[in-house]
Design a protein around this motif. Structure first.
Motif, PDB file in Angstrom:
ATOM      1  N   ALA A  17      12.462  21.396  29.461  1.00 51.66           N
ATOM      2  CA  ALA A  17      11.083  21.790  29.142  1.00 51.66           C
ATOM      3  C   ALA A  17      10.713  21.861  27.673  1.00 51.66           C
ATOM      4  CB  ALA A  17      11.047  23.403  29.768  1.00 51.66           C
ATOM      5  N   GLU A  18      11.788  21.902  26.634  1.00 52.65           N
ATOM      6  CA  GLU A  18      11.578  21.911  25.395  1.00 52.65           C
ATOM      7  C   GLU A  18      11.476  20.678  24.597  1.00 52.65           C
ATOM      8  OE1 GLU A  18      10.513  24.881  23.658  1.00 52.65           O
ATOM      9  OE2 GLU A  18      10.468  25.723  25.866  1.00 52.65           O
ATOM     10  N   ASN A  19      12.264  20.017  25.249  1.00 50.54           N
ATOM     11  CA  ASN A  19      12.444  18.496  24.446  1.00 50.54           C
ATOM     12  C   ASN A  19      10.862  17.570  24.246  1.00 50.54           C
ATOM     13  OD1 ASN A  19      15.044  18.781  24.287  1.00 50.54           O
ATOM     14  ND2 ASN A  19      15.711  17.582  25.682  1.00 50.54           N
ATOM     15  N   PRO A  20      10.112  17.804  25.142  1.00 52.21           N
ATOM     16  CA  PRO A  20       8.870  16.849  24.833  1.00 52.21           C
ATOM     17  C   PRO A  20       8.075  17.475  23.566  1.00 52.21           C
ATOM     18  CG  PRO A  20       9.234  17.459  27.295  1.00 52.21           C
ATOM     19  CD  PRO A  20      10.207  18.184  26.639  1.00 52.21           C
ATOM     20  N   LYS A  21       8.516  18.759  23.624  1.00 52.67           N
ATOM     21  CA  LYS A  21       7.427  19.515  22.379  1.00 52.67           C
ATOM     22  C   LYS A  21       8.083  18.943  21.021  1.00 52.67           C
ATOM     23  CE  LYS A  21       7.067  23.647  25.178  1.00 52.67           C
ATOM     24  NZ  LYS A  21       7.222  25.122  25.060  1.00 52.67           N
ATOM     25  N   LEU A  22       9.116  18.654  20.926  1.00 51.88           N
ATOM     26  CA  LEU A  22      10.039  18.122  19.812  1.00 51.88           C
ATOM     27  C   LEU A  22      10.019  16.781  19.700  1.00 51.88           C
ATOM     28  CD1 LEU A  22      12.918  20.622  20.174  1.00 51.88           C
ATOM     29  CD2 LEU A  22      10.959  21.095  18.662  1.00 51.88           C
ATOM     30  N   HIS A  23      10.510  16.100  20.690  1.00 57.17           N
ATOM     31  CA  HIS A  23      10.540  14.410  20.683  1.00 57.17           C
ATOM     32  C   HIS A  23      10.059  13.829  21.934  1.00 57.17           C
ATOM     33  CE1 HIS A  23      13.558  14.648  17.434  1.00 57.17           C
ATOM     34  NE2 HIS A  23      13.894  16.049  18.085  1.00 57.17           N
ATOM     35  N   ARG A  24       8.649  13.628  21.921  1.00 59.64           N
ATOM     36  CA  ARG A  24       7.595  13.084  22.739  1.00 59.64           C
ATOM     37  C   ARG A  24       8.142  11.784  23.317  1.00 59.64           C
ATOM     38  NH1 ARG A  24       2.740  10.097  23.235  1.00 59.64           N
ATOM     39  NH2 ARG A  24       1.488  10.826  24.816  1.00 59.64           N
ATOM     40  N   LYS A  25       8.436  12.026  24.883  1.00 62.25           N
ATOM     41  CA  LYS A  25       8.870  10.995  25.504  1.00 62.25           C
ATOM     42  C   LYS A  25      10.370  10.348  25.347  1.00 62.25           C
ATOM     43  CE  LYS A  25       4.229   8.890  26.633  1.00 62.25           C
ATOM     44  NZ  LYS A  25       3.815   7.840  26.495  1.00 62.25           N
ATOM     45  N   ALA A  38      23.846  12.283  17.035  1.00 62.52           N
ATOM     46  CA  ALA A  38      25.038  11.208  16.869  1.00 62.52           C
ATOM     47  C   ALA A  38      26.235  11.704  16.176  1.00 62.52           C
ATOM     48  CB  ALA A  38      24.613   9.956  16.331  1.00 62.52           C
ATOM     49  N   GLU A  39      26.004  12.827  15.516  1.00 62.57           N
ATOM     50  CA  GLU A  39      27.034  13.330  14.539  1.00 62.57           C
ATOM     51  C   GLU A  39      27.084  14.983  14.949  1.00 62.57           C
ATOM     52  OE1 GLU A  39      29.901  14.408  12.831  1.00 62.57           O
ATOM     53  OE2 GLU A  39      29.511  12.425  12.393  1.00 62.57           O
ATOM     54  N   VAL A  40      28.059  15.193  15.485  1.00 58.38           N
ATOM     55  CA  VAL A  40      28.210  16.742  16.076  1.00 58.38           C
ATOM     56  C   VAL A  40      28.990  17.777  14.880  1.00 58.38           C
ATOM     57  CG1 VAL A  40      28.523  16.110  18.413  1.00 58.38           C
ATOM     58  CG2 VAL A  40      30.471  16.498  17.070  1.00 58.38           C
ATOM     59  N   ALA A  41      29.255  17.130  13.792  1.00 56.20           N
ATOM     60  CA  ALA A  41      30.050  17.907  12.780  1.00 56.20           C
ATOM     61  C   ALA A  41      28.974  19.140  12.296  1.00 56.20           C
ATOM     62  CB  ALA A  41      30.447  17.101  11.588  1.00 56.20           C
ATOM     63  N   GLN A  42      29.438  20.314  12.173  1.00 56.94           N
ATOM     64  CA  GLN A  42      28.421  21.452  11.838  1.00 56.94           C
ATOM     65  C   GLN A  42      29.334  22.282  11.021  1.00 56.94           C
ATOM     66  OE1 GLN A  42      25.213  21.273  13.834  1.00 56.94           O
ATOM     67  NE2 GLN A  42      24.599  22.612  12.250  1.00 56.94           N
ATOM     68  N   HIS A  43      29.083  22.082   9.811  1.00 50.72           N
ATOM     69  CA  HIS A  43      30.088  22.972   8.771  1.00 50.72           C
ATOM     70  C   HIS A  43      29.921  24.520   8.988  1.00 50.72           C
ATOM     71  CE1 HIS A  43      26.740  24.809   6.176  1.00 50.72           C
ATOM     72  NE2 HIS A  43      26.067  23.866   6.349  1.00 50.72           N
ATOM     73  N   GLU A  44      28.851  25.136   9.667  1.00 49.04           N
ATOM     74  CA  GLU A  44      28.489  26.523   9.887  1.00 49.04           C
ATOM     75  C   GLU A  44      29.449  26.813  10.920  1.00 49.04           C
ATOM     76  OE1 GLU A  44      24.278  24.924   9.146  1.00 49.04           O
ATOM     77  OE2 GLU A  44      26.191  24.298   9.933  1.00 49.04           O
ATOM     78  N   LEU A  45      29.968  26.022  11.764  1.00 50.85           N
ATOM     79  CA  LEU A  45      30.949  26.418  12.835  1.00 50.85           C
ATOM     80  C   LEU A  45      32.491  26.361  12.597  1.00 50.85           C
ATOM     81  CD1 LEU A  45      28.805  24.543  15.642  1.00 50.85           C
ATOM     82  CD2 LEU A  45      28.929  27.037  15.230  1.00 50.85           C
ATOM     83  N   ASP A  46      32.709  26.114  11.199  1.00 54.16           N
ATOM     84  CA  ASP A  46      34.157  26.379  11.048  1.00 54.16           C
ATOM     85  C   ASP A  46      35.083  25.315  11.698  1.00 54.16           C
ATOM     86  OD1 ASP A  46      36.325  27.417   9.385  1.00 54.16           O
ATOM     87  OD2 ASP A  46      36.710  28.909  10.912  1.00 54.16           O
ATOM     88  N   GLY A  47      34.653  24.171  11.657  1.00 53.56           N
ATOM     89  CA  GLY A  47      35.466  23.050  12.273  1.00 53.56           C
ATOM     90  C   GLY A  47      35.829  23.067  14.012  1.00 53.56           C
ATOM     91  N   ASP A 104      16.011  13.004  15.361  1.00 52.52           N
ATOM     92  CA  ASP A 104      15.420  12.061  14.360  1.00 52.52           C
ATOM     93  C   ASP A 104      16.327  11.087  14.187  1.00 52.52           C
ATOM     94  OD1 ASP A 104      12.542  13.046  15.013  1.00 52.52           O
ATOM     95  OD2 ASP A 104      13.043  14.686  13.671  1.00 52.52           O
ATOM     96  N   SER A 105      17.183  10.112  14.574  1.00 54.92           N
ATOM     97  CA  SER A 105      18.140   9.238  14.334  1.00 54.92           C
ATOM     98  C   SER A 105      17.809   8.041  14.657  1.00 54.92           C
ATOM     99  CB  SER A 105      19.395   9.770  15.103  1.00 54.92           C
ATOM    100  OG  SER A 105      19.561   9.520  16.170  1.00 54.92           O
ATOM    101  N   LYS A 106      18.404   6.961  14.181  1.00 56.73           N
ATOM    102  CA  LYS A 106      18.510   5.594  14.669  1.00 56.73           C
ATOM    103  C   LYS A 106      18.131   5.587  16.140  1.00 56.73           C
ATOM    104  CE  LYS A 106      19.931   0.978  13.675  1.00 56.73           C
ATOM    105  NZ  LYS A 106      20.735   0.147  13.066  1.00 56.73           N
ATOM    106  N   SER A 107      19.375   6.031  16.861  1.00 56.79           N
ATOM    107  CA  SER A 107      19.493   6.026  18.442  1.00 56.79           C
ATOM    108  C   SER A 107      18.506   6.778  19.090  1.00 56.79           C
ATOM    109  CB  SER A 107      20.815   6.596  18.658  1.00 56.79           C
ATOM    110  OG  SER A 107      20.941   7.815  18.392  1.00 56.79           O
TER     111      SER A 107
END
Length: 408
Positions: free
Chosen positions: A285-293, A308-317, A301-304
């Motif tokens: 439901a939400e994806n079309p509002k952020l990234h149409r089609k 593509a990259e799941v690292a997230q420093h806030e999540l402490d590894g 907003d990546s090349k693919s």
């Protein structure tokens, strides 16, 4: 039929009917033959070699003419009567000629591997064994000390995990070449002392999980849902990032995973619990509002076009593959049996009995529900059916405080 094999005979012998052949035995040299088929004219010799009849091909006309064939036949027959088997010699020559690059191509073509796995094989060989790619396997197999020394050098320069990974690839590729050419020397990687690194342990203590649950709710909605999906399913990073909306069937509450680790041969359907269905329904439901089609469940907003990259420093590894470990541990604690857990994680059967099992999605979904409930509780999150995202759970102390305020 018997006849002297001359250039005239080779050129004028009538072509037989399709599917048949004509054999001409030379009247002057015993064991020298011309075989004519509808498409070829070939020279052969046949003789006893160590008590067994052996026939071997000398060549085809017009690349070889009758005189060249007769000279080759005379020499080959002398060798054969002396005990040399030309077919065996050719086989050994082919074995001596196959290179590491050739064995790698053979291995990748023979196995149903995913493109990512094939790329990993090529990367390991081209990055760490580039100077060996065009070296014959026979040379590598004969120099076991050099193979062991290369493992030591890679360990010294790039670390033990890289060295072991490269040499597991080399071991598999050499074994494939050895199956094709049994005359090769034994696999030289048996002379390597692997480091035998232990699987990384992931700390899933209660406080860390509660802290993770609070932080994840504050992330960008797509990344929030991606991390929650990973900890609620234990799916591998690549499969999650590359999940498509077209592979989701919310009515049947399942997500098809067409190319997991192991390639298309390991494709499976993931049963969705209530929270998982709400999570993915929310993304649809939400994806079309952020990234149409966008075709992806977790667009970016990546090349693919997807995360593509799941690292997230806030999540402490506690991201990526660590979430797979976490899911497995929590699902087991929730009471999911090992057999069902292996199916939910899409692990290989591992033994004959597991190979017989083929549980239904409905059966597995019941255990997925059990795991989801336990994981969300461990994260300190409350989920209400039909709503997403979840919210922080109210502790007993907080509930008592709220009640006091309401009474006042």
């Amino acid at each position: 039929m018997k006849s002297k094999i001359t250039q005239s005979l080779v050129e004028r012998a009538p072509a037989p009917e399709r599917g048949k052949s004509s054999l001409y035995a030379d009247s002057e040299m015993r064991g020298f033959y011309l075989i004519v088929t509808p498409t070829k004219r070939s020279f052969y010799v046949q003789s006893l070699v160590n008590g067994k009849q052996v026939r071997t091909k000398l060549g085809d006309h017009p690349a070889m003419d009758a005189k060249q064939a007769r000279d080759a036949a005379r020499k080959t027959l002398v060798d054969m009567r002396g005990g040399a088997n030309p077919n065996e010699e050719r086989r050994k020559a082919r074995a001596r000629g196959i290179t590491l690059r050739g064995a790698l191509d053979l291995h990748l073509a023979a196995k149903p591997l995913s493109q990512r796995t094939k790329d990993d094989y090529r990367y390991n060989c081209e990055q760490y064994l580039a100077d060996w790619l065009d070296k014959p396997l026979a040379e590598l197999g004969a120099d076991r000390a050099a193979v062991r020394e290369r493992h030591r050098k890679i360990t010294e320069k790039h670390g033990a995990p890289s060295a072991d990974s490269v040499f597991r690839v080399l071991r598999a590729v050499y074994n494939r070449g050895l199956r094709e050419h049994p005359d090769l020397p034994p696999n030289p990687t048996t002379n390597v002392d692997y480091h035998g690194l232990r699987r990384r342990k992931v700390d899933v203590d209660a406080e860390r999980l509660l802290a993770w649950g609070k932080v994840v709710l504050g992330l960008n909605p797509v990344r929030r849902d991606l991390h929650l999906f990973m900890i609620l399913t234990g799916m591998r990073r690549t499969s999650v990032c590359e999940a498509r909306a077209s592979e989701l069937d919310l009515g049947a509450r399942r997500l098809h995973v067409p190319k997991p680790k192991g390639g298309a041969a390991r494709a499976f359907d993931l049963p969705l619990s209530g929270p998982l269905a709400d999570l993915l329904g929310h993304r649809l439901a939400e994806n079309p509002k952020l990234h149409r089609k966008s075709p992806w469940l977790f667009p970016a907003d990546s090349k693919s076009g997807h995360v593509a990259e799941v690292a997230q420093h806030e999540l402490d590894g506690l991201t990526g593959h660590a979430l797979r470990h976490t899911y497995a541990t929590l699902a087991l604690q929730a009471g999911v049996p090992i057999a069902e857990l292996k199916f939910l994680l899409n692990h290989a059967a591992g033994n004959v009995t597991m190979g017989y099992l083929n549980p239904t999605l409905d059966h597995l979904r019941g255990y997925q529900e059990k795991a989801s409930t336990y994981v969300l509780e461990a994260l300190g999150l409350e989920w209400t059916e039909g709503q997403w995202p979840p919210r922080l759970a109210t502790t007993p102390a907080e509930a008592a405080s709220i009640n006091e305020c309401e009474v006042a």
